[in-house]
Design a protein around this motif. Structure first.
Motif, short mmCIF file in Angstrom:
data_model
loop_
_atom_site.label_atom_id
_atom_site.label_comp_id
_atom_site.label_asym_id
_atom_site.label_seq_id
_atom_site.Cartn_x
_atom_site.Cartn_y
_atom_site.Cartn_z
N HIS A 189 -26.19 -38.07 -6.52
CA HIS A 189 -25.57 -37.27 -7.58
C HIS A 189 -25.99 -35.81 -7.41
CE1 HIS A 189 -24.37 -40.90 -9.89
NE2 HIS A 189 -25.39 -41.41 -9.21
N PHE A 249 -33.53 -46.40 -18.87
CA PHE A 249 -32.27 -45.96 -18.26
C PHE A 249 -31.48 -45.02 -19.18
CE2 PHE A 249 -27.70 -46.85 -17.23
CZ PHE A 249 -27.68 -46.20 -16.01
N PHE A 293 -33.09 -41.76 -19.26
CA PHE A 293 -32.84 -41.10 -17.98
C PHE A 293 -31.47 -40.40 -18.02
CE2 PHE A 293 -30.31 -41.59 -14.11
CZ PHE A 293 -30.95 -40.67 -13.29
N LEU A 294 -30.45 -41.12 -18.50
CA LEU A 294 -29.11 -40.52 -18.55
C LEU A 294 -29.09 -39.31 -19.49
CD1 LEU A 294 -26.77 -43.67 -18.61
CD2 LEU A 294 -27.23 -42.15 -16.68
N TYR A 300 -30.76 -36.49 -17.71
CA TYR A 300 -29.83 -36.04 -16.66
C TYR A 300 -28.76 -35.12 -17.26
CZ TYR A 300 -26.62 -36.50 -12.71
OH TYR A 300 -25.80 -36.25 -11.64
N ALA A 344 -19.86 -42.94 -12.58
CA ALA A 344 -21.30 -43.08 -12.81
C ALA A 344 -21.52 -43.29 -14.30
CB ALA A 344 -22.02 -41.83 -12.31
N GLY A 345 -22.76 -43.13 -14.73
CA GLY A 345 -23.07 -43.23 -16.15
C GLY A 345 -23.44 -44.63 -16.59
N HIS A 387 -20.30 -47.36 -10.07
CA HIS A 387 -21.61 -47.94 -10.34
C HIS A 387 -21.41 -49.29 -11.01
CE1 HIS A 387 -23.00 -43.94 -9.47
NE2 HIS A 387 -24.26 -44.23 -9.77
N GLU A 438 -25.89 -52.52 -11.38
CA GLU A 438 -27.15 -51.78 -11.41
C GLU A 438 -27.92 -52.24 -12.66
OE1 GLU A 438 -26.84 -47.59 -12.33
OE2 GLU A 438 -28.83 -47.12 -11.52
N HIS A 466 -24.66 -49.38 -6.01
CA HIS A 466 -25.76 -50.33 -6.25
C HIS A 466 -25.30 -51.76 -5.91
CE1 HIS A 466 -28.30 -47.25 -7.98
NE2 HIS A 466 -27.25 -46.82 -8.65
N SER A 524 -34.61 -45.80 -6.61
CA SER A 524 -33.97 -45.60 -7.91
C SER A 524 -34.06 -46.88 -8.75
CB SER A 524 -32.50 -45.20 -7.70
OG SER A 524 -31.76 -45.36 -8.86
N ASP A 550 -29.80 -41.67 -4.48
CA ASP A 550 -29.26 -41.69 -5.84
C ASP A 550 -29.57 -40.40 -6.60
OD1 ASP A 550 -27.83 -42.71 -7.94
OD2 ASP A 550 -29.28 -44.26 -8.50
N ASP A 551 -30.81 -40.25 -7.05
CA ASP A 551 -31.18 -39.08 -7.88
C ASP A 551 -32.50 -38.51 -7.34
OD1 ASP A 551 -29.12 -39.40 -10.12
OD2 ASP A 551 -30.05 -41.37 -10.09
N1 ADE Z 1 -25.88 -40.88 -12.98
C1 ADE Z 1 -26.88 -40.35 -12.27
N2 ADE Z 1 -27.69 -41.30 -11.79
C2 ADE Z 1 -27.18 -42.49 -12.20
C3 ADE Z 1 -27.56 -43.83 -12.03
N3 ADE Z 1 -28.63 -44.18 -11.31
N4 ADE Z 1 -26.81 -44.77 -12.61
C4 ADE Z 1 -25.73 -44.44 -13.32
N5 ADE Z 1 -25.33 -43.18 -13.51
C5 ADE Z 1 -26.05 -42.20 -12.96
#
Ligand code: ADE
Ligand code: ZN
Length: 348
Positions: free
Chosen positions: A35, A71, A74-75, A78, A184-185, A212, A215, A236, A263, A293-294
């Motif tokens: 991302h 999670f 985290f979002l 982000y 994503a998301g 995604h 995951e 994932h 991740s 991923d991030d």
């Molecule tokens: N956006 C940024 N990283 C993500 C992740 N690991 N899963 C879902 N959305 C995301």
């Protein structure tokens, strides 16, 4: 666009680079799942925030790293950090910074998820965003040979109407470096069927598709991504081994998994890399790629993922080269570019 002035990276990262260089021994690497907003290291986020007069102090912990506990958090972090990126120049700088660093780490091909919904919140138009990212990719390629492509990405928890509009933007403004559409998301947000229209629009325009899935949720989510979105790749998908029939179908259909082990551990899916199903996915004959991923959140890049997979799971160089080959074969770029990339891989 003017020259970037972002932080150069920590000594710790340089030390890691040396270890990885020994183990990987100039092996060309490729990444399909990263991302763009998550490539911004905390120091650079502070630079952007200061430059754009934004207060994002709430996203950092006492050590100055990004802070989250699960999670959802985290979002949220982000999304908040992304708010510091406010101009096309910011996007140009962070893209050039990332691709320059990855080229130095041995990456020859990298696709990134770019989110017009994040950028658009503060008035960056779709075309200004894509032009800025593409300009940086071209500059990085001219300087170091790394090839980049853009996956325009919707964000599931921003809602299906935004997702459809994002796909439509990509289709209305075709760009040679935009070759994919993704989602994503929060995988658990809303009903998957509501997002099918966005994927239909993107598919009709010839974009490669990835979402995604598998995951946070289990195999049923992967099943939906396949049957409702008709994806080419799964972001994932690591939980498909919980359903033998689904895993067999993913294999038969030749779908590629964008696996991001560090991740998955950071988000809490698995207790450690040792317990990650990467070896089982490979042993099951699935098409597996390795991805960060991030990177700025999980203190990892794709070269680290290759190195760790060798160290922890004992993968040999041939297997590591196989991850790169699979990534190039599944890449959302034209076949001439794929042939050139595979030639570079085979030379090493
Ligand atoms: N956006 C940024 N990283 C993500 C992740 N690991 N899963 C879902 N959305 C995301
Ligand atoms: Zn991701």
């Amino acid at each position: 666009m003017s020259a970037p002035c972002l932080a150069r990276g920590s000594p710790g990262r340089l030390a890691l680079a040396n270890v990885a260089a020994d183990i990987l021994n100039n092996l060309p690497l490729a990444e399909l799942h990263c991302h763009l907003e998550a490539t911004v290291e905390p120091d650079d986020a502070r630079i952007f925030a200061k430059r754009n007069s934004i207060d994002i102090s709430g996203v950092f912990n006492d050590q100055g790293d990004y802070h989250w506990r699960d999670f959802k958090e985290f979002l949220d972090t982000y999304d908040a950090v992304s708010e510091a990126i406010r101009t096309p120049q910011d996007y140009y700088e962070l893209t050039l910074h990332y691709y320059t660093r990855m080229a130095a780490r041995g990456v020859i091909y990298g696709e990134v998820f770019v989110s017009p919904e994040h950028a658009g919140k503060f008035g960056i138009s779709y075309t200004a965003l894509i032009d800025a990212v593409a300009a940086a990719m071209r500059e990085a390629e001219a300087k170091s040979g790394i090839v980049g492509r853009i996956i325009v990405t919707c964000v599931r928890h921003f809602g299906s109407e935004h997702a459809t509009a994002t796909a439509q933007l990509a289709v209305d403004h075709p760009h040679p470096m935009v070759t994919g559409f993704g989602m994503a998301g929060d995988e658990a947000f809303g009903a998957a069927a509501d997002y099918a229209r966005a994927f239909d629009i993107a598919r009709d325009a010839g974009l490669g598709l990835t979402a995604h899935a598998g995951e946070i949720l289990g195999p049923e989510s992967v099943h939906e991504a396949i049957t409702l979105f008709h994806v080419d790749r799964i972001g994932h998908g690591v939980r498909i081994l919980e359903d033998d029939a689904l895993a067999a179908a993913v294999k038969d259909w030749g779908l590629t998994l964008e696996v991001c082990p560090t991740s998955n551990v950071a988000i809490g899916l698995y207790p450690s890399l040792e317990r990650h199903p990467l070896p089982a996915l490979v042993a099951a004959g699935l098409k597996v790629t390795l991805n960060a991923d991030d990177p700025a959140y999980f203190d990892v890049d794709v070269a680290d993922e290759y190195r760790k997979s060798a160290e922890i799971h004992g993968f040999e160089r041939e297997r590591l080269a196989g991850f790169t080959r699979t990534a190039i074969e599944a890449a959302f770029c034209d076949s001439k570019t794929k042939v050139e990339l595979l030639t570079r891989l085979d030379r090493n």
